[in-house]
Design a protein around this motif. Structure first.
Motif, PDB file in Angstrom:
ATOM      1  N   ARG A 174       0.804  -1.228   0.000  1.00 35.46           N
ATOM      2  CA  ARG A 174       0.000   0.000   0.000  1.00 35.46           C
ATOM      3  C   ARG A 174       0.836   1.277   0.000  1.00 35.46           C
ATOM      4  O   ARG A 174       0.394   2.310  -0.480  1.00 35.46           O
ATOM      5  CB  ARG A 174      -0.905   0.043   1.234  1.00 35.46           C
ATOM      6  CG  ARG A 174      -2.058  -0.909   1.202  1.00 35.46           C
ATOM      7  CD  ARG A 174      -2.912  -0.693   2.452  1.00 35.46           C
ATOM      8  NE  ARG A 174      -4.043  -1.578   2.470  1.00 35.46           N
ATOM      9  CZ  ARG A 174      -4.070  -2.728   3.142  1.00 35.46           C
ATOM     10  NH1 ARG A 174      -3.025  -3.103   3.850  1.00 35.46           N
ATOM     11  NH2 ARG A 174      -5.139  -3.481   3.106  1.00 35.46           N
ATOM     12  N   TYR A 175       2.033   1.227   0.594  1.00 35.81           N
ATOM     13  CA  TYR A 175       2.834   2.430   0.770  1.00 35.81           C
ATOM     14  C   TYR A 175       4.254   2.238   0.269  1.00 35.81           C
ATOM     15  O   TYR A 175       4.808   1.153   0.349  1.00 35.81           O
ATOM     16  CB  TYR A 175       2.891   2.829   2.256  1.00 35.81           C
ATOM     17  CG  TYR A 175       1.539   3.014   2.878  1.00 35.81           C
ATOM     18  CD1 TYR A 175       0.837   4.198   2.725  1.00 35.81           C
ATOM     19  CD2 TYR A 175       0.957   1.994   3.623  1.00 35.81           C
ATOM     20  CE1 TYR A 175      -0.411   4.357   3.295  1.00 35.81           C
ATOM     21  CE2 TYR A 175      -0.285   2.149   4.193  1.00 35.81           C
ATOM     22  CZ  TYR A 175      -0.969   3.332   4.028  1.00 35.81           C
ATOM     23  OH  TYR A 175      -2.207   3.486   4.599  1.00 35.81           O
ATOM     24  N   GLU A 176       4.844   3.352  -0.209  1.00 32.23           N
ATOM     25  CA  GLU A 176       6.229   3.366  -0.643  1.00 32.23           C
ATOM     26  C   GLU A 176       6.936   4.539   0.044  1.00 32.23           C
ATOM     27  O   GLU A 176       6.307   5.565   0.316  1.00 32.23           O
ATOM     28  CB  GLU A 176       6.340   3.586  -2.151  1.00 32.23           C
ATOM     29  CG  GLU A 176       5.749   2.476  -2.982  1.00 32.23           C
ATOM     30  CD  GLU A 176       5.750   2.802  -4.456  1.00 32.23           C
ATOM     31  OE1 GLU A 176       5.962   1.868  -5.241  1.00 32.23           O
ATOM     32  OE2 GLU A 176       5.544   3.984  -4.827  1.00 32.23           O
ATOM     33  N   ALA A 177       8.224   4.367   0.299  1.00 33.82           N
ATOM     34  CA  ALA A 177       9.042   5.444   0.854  1.00 33.82           C
ATOM     35  C   ALA A 177      10.107   5.815  -0.167  1.00 33.82           C
ATOM     36  O   ALA A 177      10.571   4.969  -0.932  1.00 33.82           O
ATOM     37  CB  ALA A 177       9.699   4.999   2.152  1.00 33.82           C
ATOM     38  N   SER A 178      10.490   7.089  -0.157  1.00 31.27           N
ATOM     39  CA  SER A 178      11.525   7.547  -1.086  1.00 31.27           C
ATOM     40  C   SER A 178      12.844   7.706  -0.355  1.00 31.27           C
ATOM     41  O   SER A 178      12.892   7.806   0.872  1.00 31.27           O
ATOM     42  CB  SER A 178      11.128   8.884  -1.712  1.00 31.27           C
ATOM     43  OG  SER A 178      11.302   9.937  -0.784  1.00 31.27           O
ATOM     44  N   ASP A 179      13.908   7.775  -1.145  1.00 32.27           N
ATOM     45  CA  ASP A 179      15.221   7.996  -0.557  1.00 32.27           C
ATOM     46  C   ASP A 179      15.397   9.440  -0.078  1.00 32.27           C
ATOM     47  O   ASP A 179      16.400   9.782   0.527  1.00 32.27           O
ATOM     48  CB  ASP A 179      16.329   7.609  -1.539  1.00 32.27           C
ATOM     49  CG  ASP A 179      16.243   8.343  -2.857  1.00 32.27           C
ATOM     50  OD1 ASP A 179      15.299   9.130  -3.063  1.00 32.27           O
ATOM     51  OD2 ASP A 179      17.127   8.115  -3.698  1.00 32.27           O
ATOM     52  N   ARG A 232       1.165   6.880  -0.997  1.00 32.01           N
ATOM     53  CA  ARG A 232       0.238   5.783  -1.209  1.00 32.01           C
ATOM     54  C   ARG A 232       0.589   5.137  -2.549  1.00 32.01           C
ATOM     55  O   ARG A 232       0.658   5.825  -3.574  1.00 32.01           O
ATOM     56  CB  ARG A 232      -1.199   6.326  -1.221  1.00 32.01           C
ATOM     57  CG  ARG A 232      -2.270   5.299  -1.393  1.00 32.01           C
ATOM     58  CD  ARG A 232      -2.433   4.458  -0.156  1.00 32.01           C
ATOM     59  NE  ARG A 232      -3.379   3.389  -0.441  1.00 32.01           N
ATOM     60  CZ  ARG A 232      -4.137   2.826   0.457  1.00 32.01           C
ATOM     61  NH1 ARG A 232      -4.074   3.194   1.713  1.00 32.01           N
ATOM     62  NH2 ARG A 232      -4.964   1.867   0.130  1.00 32.01           N
ATOM     63  N   ALA A 233       0.825   3.827  -2.552  1.00 30.71           N
ATOM     64  CA  ALA A 233       1.237   3.135  -3.773  1.00 30.71           C
ATOM     65  C   ALA A 233       0.066   2.514  -4.519  1.00 30.71           C
ATOM     66  O   ALA A 233       0.175   2.222  -5.714  1.00 30.71           O
ATOM     67  CB  ALA A 233       2.264   2.050  -3.445  1.00 30.71           C
ATOM     68  N   GLY A 266      -0.366   7.605  -5.243  1.00 28.27           N
ATOM     69  CA  GLY A 266       0.657   8.612  -5.438  1.00 28.27           C
ATOM     70  C   GLY A 266       0.591   9.771  -4.459  1.00 28.27           C
ATOM     71  O   GLY A 266       1.495  10.599  -4.416  1.00 28.27           O
ATOM     72  N   ARG A 267      -0.475   9.828  -3.654  1.00 27.31           N
ATOM     73  CA  ARG A 267      -0.617  10.917  -2.679  1.00 27.31           C
ATOM     74  C   ARG A 267       0.439  10.786  -1.587  1.00 27.31           C
ATOM     75  O   ARG A 267       0.655   9.716  -1.043  1.00 27.31           O
ATOM     76  CB  ARG A 267      -2.014  10.875  -2.049  1.00 27.31           C
ATOM     77  CG  ARG A 267      -2.264  11.960  -1.016  1.00 27.31           C
ATOM     78  CD  ARG A 267      -3.653  11.842  -0.401  1.00 27.31           C
ATOM     79  NE  ARG A 267      -3.815  10.642   0.397  1.00 27.31           N
ATOM     80  CZ  ARG A 267      -3.489  10.552   1.689  1.00 27.31           C
ATOM     81  NH1 ARG A 267      -2.985  11.571   2.327  1.00 27.31           N
ATOM     82  NH2 ARG A 267      -3.677   9.422   2.338  1.00 27.31           N
ATOM     83  N   ILE A 268       1.105  11.888  -1.254  1.00 25.50           N
ATOM     84  CA  ILE A 268       2.088  11.901  -0.175  1.00 25.50           C
ATOM     85  C   ILE A 268       1.340  11.821   1.151  1.00 25.50           C
ATOM     86  O   ILE A 268       0.385  12.560   1.378  1.00 25.50           O
ATOM     87  CB  ILE A 268       2.960  13.174  -0.226  1.00 25.50           C
ATOM     88  CG1 ILE A 268       3.699  13.275  -1.561  1.00 25.50           C
ATOM     89  CG2 ILE A 268       3.927  13.220   0.951  1.00 25.50           C
ATOM     90  CD1 ILE A 268       4.655  12.136  -1.851  1.00 25.50           C
ATOM     91  N   VAL A 269       1.772  10.910   2.012  1.00 26.18           N
ATOM     92  CA  VAL A 269       1.131  10.716   3.314  1.00 26.18           C
ATOM     93  C   VAL A 269       1.588  11.825   4.254  1.00 26.18           C
ATOM     94  O   VAL A 269       2.784  12.043   4.445  1.00 26.18           O
ATOM     95  CB  VAL A 269       1.488   9.331   3.904  1.00 26.18           C
ATOM     96  CG1 VAL A 269       0.887   9.161   5.281  1.00 26.18           C
ATOM     97  CG2 VAL A 269       1.026   8.222   2.969  1.00 26.18           C
ATOM     98  N   GLN A 270       0.611  12.538   4.808  1.00 24.62           N
ATOM     99  CA  GLN A 270       0.909  13.593   5.773  1.00 24.62           C
ATOM    100  C   GLN A 270       0.996  12.967   7.155  1.00 24.62           C
ATOM    101  O   GLN A 270       0.431  11.918   7.415  1.00 24.62           O
ATOM    102  CB  GLN A 270      -0.196  14.652   5.757  1.00 24.62           C
ATOM    103  CG  GLN A 270      -0.379  15.309   4.410  1.00 24.62           C
ATOM    104  CD  GLN A 270       0.864  16.048   3.943  1.00 24.62           C
ATOM    105  OE1 GLN A 270       1.455  16.824   4.696  1.00 24.62           O
ATOM    106  NE2 GLN A 270       1.268  15.796   2.713  1.00 24.62           N
TER     107      GLN A 270
END
Length: 84
Positions: free
Chosen positions: A17-22, A28-29, A38-42
């Motif tokens: 469900r979720y991805e993290a960036s470097d 949200r994946a 693609g929404r950034i999780v607040q």
């Protein structure tokens, strides 16, 4: 020459469900009810200064530190007794 492209990796135990960036972002994946892919999780900042967010992990809502989410996305689940 270095690449400026952001790398994304799936956060373990979130069923993809979720991805993290470097760069430290979490998004949200997959689409879901009331969410957009693609929404950034607040999140929020704790009194001690940690950035946390609520993610669905192992099917349950859990509060997770952003630093822990990013670490586990790129390095795997933390061994018992270890901290980030």
């Amino acid at each position: 020459m270095t690449s400026s492209a952001t790398r994304w990796s799936v956060i373990p135990r979130t069923d993809g469900r979720y991805e993290a960036s470097d760069t430290g972002l979490v998004r949200r994946a997959t689409p879901g009810m009331g969410t957009t892919m693609g929404r950034i999780v607040q999140g929020t900042t704790t009194k001690s200064g940690y950035h946390t967010m609520t993610l669905i992990i192992d099917g349950r809502k859990r509060s997770v530190g952003r630093h822990v989410a990013v670490y586990t996305a790129f390095n795997g689940t933390l061994p018992d007794g270890h901290e980030v």
